[in-house]
Design a protein around this motif. Structure first.
Motif, mmCIF file in Angstrom:
data_model
loop_
_atom_site.group_PDB
_atom_site.id
_atom_site.type_symbol
_atom_site.label_atom_id
_atom_site.label_comp_id
_atom_site.label_asym_id
_atom_site.label_seq_id
_atom_site.Cartn_x
_atom_site.Cartn_y
_atom_site.Cartn_z
ATOM 1 N N HIS A 193 13.886 42.648 56.320
ATOM 2 C CA HIS A 193 14.668 43.721 56.958
ATOM 3 C C HIS A 193 15.917 44.080 56.172
ATOM 4 N N ARG A 194 16.418 43.149 55.359
ATOM 5 C CA ARG A 194 17.623 43.435 54.576
ATOM 6 C C ARG A 194 17.362 44.453 53.471
ATOM 7 N N MET A 196 15.407 47.132 53.909
ATOM 8 C CA MET A 196 15.057 48.422 54.475
ATOM 9 C C MET A 196 16.279 49.307 54.630
ATOM 10 N N ASP A 197 16.216 50.475 54.000
ATOM 11 C CA ASP A 197 17.254 51.489 54.153
ATOM 12 C C ASP A 197 16.570 52.849 54.238
ATOM 13 N N ALA A 198 17.382 53.903 54.353
ATOM 14 C CA ALA A 198 16.805 55.236 54.545
ATOM 15 C C ALA A 198 15.919 55.637 53.370
ATOM 16 N N CYS A 213 9.268 45.722 59.270
ATOM 17 C CA CYS A 213 10.295 44.779 58.845
ATOM 18 C C CYS A 213 10.098 43.419 59.489
ATOM 19 N N ASP A 221 20.969 44.428 63.683
ATOM 20 C CA ASP A 221 19.901 44.717 62.729
ATOM 21 C C ASP A 221 18.811 45.559 63.367
ATOM 22 N N ARG A 224 19.985 49.183 63.784
ATOM 23 C CA ARG A 224 20.021 49.889 62.496
ATOM 24 C C ARG A 224 18.620 50.313 62.078
ATOM 25 N N LEU A 225 17.665 49.411 62.216
ATOM 26 C CA LEU A 225 16.297 49.696 61.787
ATOM 27 C C LEU A 225 15.624 50.743 62.670
ATOM 28 N N LEU A 228 16.724 54.057 61.661
ATOM 29 C CA LEU A 228 16.077 54.506 60.430
ATOM 30 C C LEU A 228 14.670 55.036 60.673
#
Length: 255
Positions: A193-194, A196-198, A213, A221, A224-225, A228
């Motif tokens: 998961h760390r 994963m970004d846009a 993730c 977390d 945030r996910l 996204l």
């Protein structure tokens, strides 16, 4: 993208913190918290039986020692895989893949089988798991997904079960990971998961792949996910994240 049959929330190793991971007991605990999709780790015994265990060795989750894949299934099936967790689960056995398959199928649950081979038998394990799942899921409509960190394992599964969708697991974005996922015909990538970004979500979904993730256990977390737009979240925290909520809230609370 093709239709995605998995719910967004997936219970990691059954409910592998509240009960002994990768056991039927853990699946039952996850189901009791409302989860209908589960992840588990599968490897091979010395005589080719697919069974559930994360580590290559037995020390962490049993009182036994040594490489699990060196033992035949008749011996492995007698091992206590519950006492390490708590007295409540003393005597809980290592389950076969067939036992887990029957459980999820009877309940209409989705299953993510992570192919977790003993080092050195990656391709063979993928082939054997593919063969077993082809047989076990014949005429079954319950969703099934293969995943693995090992491309060789996914290739083996592709050879014997091309009809079962595959996902590449990544802990780092190593060179050519994306090309490998596409060459294996993967339908998803399951990332730490760390990572994963846009941009990663856009890359995956733009190529027709689902973005999942692992292992997400903190509220911040998860929020945030979800913001996204990820397609799946694998979690240990089945007692804190309700699978029915649009946002992570304590199980049983209003969505």
């Amino acid at each position: 993208m093709t239709a995605w049959p998995f719910p967004r929330w997936i219970a990691h190793r059954g409910a592998g913190k509240l009960a002994p991971e990768n056991t039927l007991a853990a699946f039952r605990v996850g189901a009791a918290h409302g989860y209908s999709a589960f992840e588990c780790d599968v490897k091979l015994s010395a005589d080719g039986q697919p069974f559930l265990l994360h580590d290559a060795t037995l020390e962490r989750t049993t009182a036994e020692h040594g490489t699990a894949g060196d033992r035949v299934w008749a011996a492995l099936s007698r091992i206590d895989a519950g006492s390490w967790h708590s007295r409540l689960y003393a005597g809980e056995p290592l389950p076969s893949l067939e036992a887990i398959a029957r459980y999820v199928q009877c309940n209409g649950f989705a299953l993510n089988v992570e192919i977790k081979p003993t080092p050195g038998v990656e391709h063979t394990t993928g082939q054997a798991v593919g063969e077993a799942c082809t047989r076990l899921w014949q005429d079954q409509a319950t969703p099934l997904l293969f995943s693995s960190f090992r491309p060789e394992a996914l290739q083996g599964a592709r050879e014997t079960a091309p009809q079962i969708p595959r996902a590449l697991l990544v802990d780092t974005l190593w060179p050519q990971w994306f090309d490998v996922a596409q060459s294996l015909g993967c339908v998803a990538v399951v990332a730490n998961h760390r990572l994963m970004d846009a941009a990663l979500v856009a890359q995956l979904q733009g190529a027709g792949l689902r973005a999942l993730c692992y292992t997400v256990n903190e509220d911040a977390d998860a929020r945030r996910l979800l913001a996204l737009g990820v397609d799946g979240i694998i979690t240990d925290a089945v007692d804190r994240f309700s699978p029915f909520a649009a946002l992570p809230v304590a199980s049983g609370a209003a969505a």
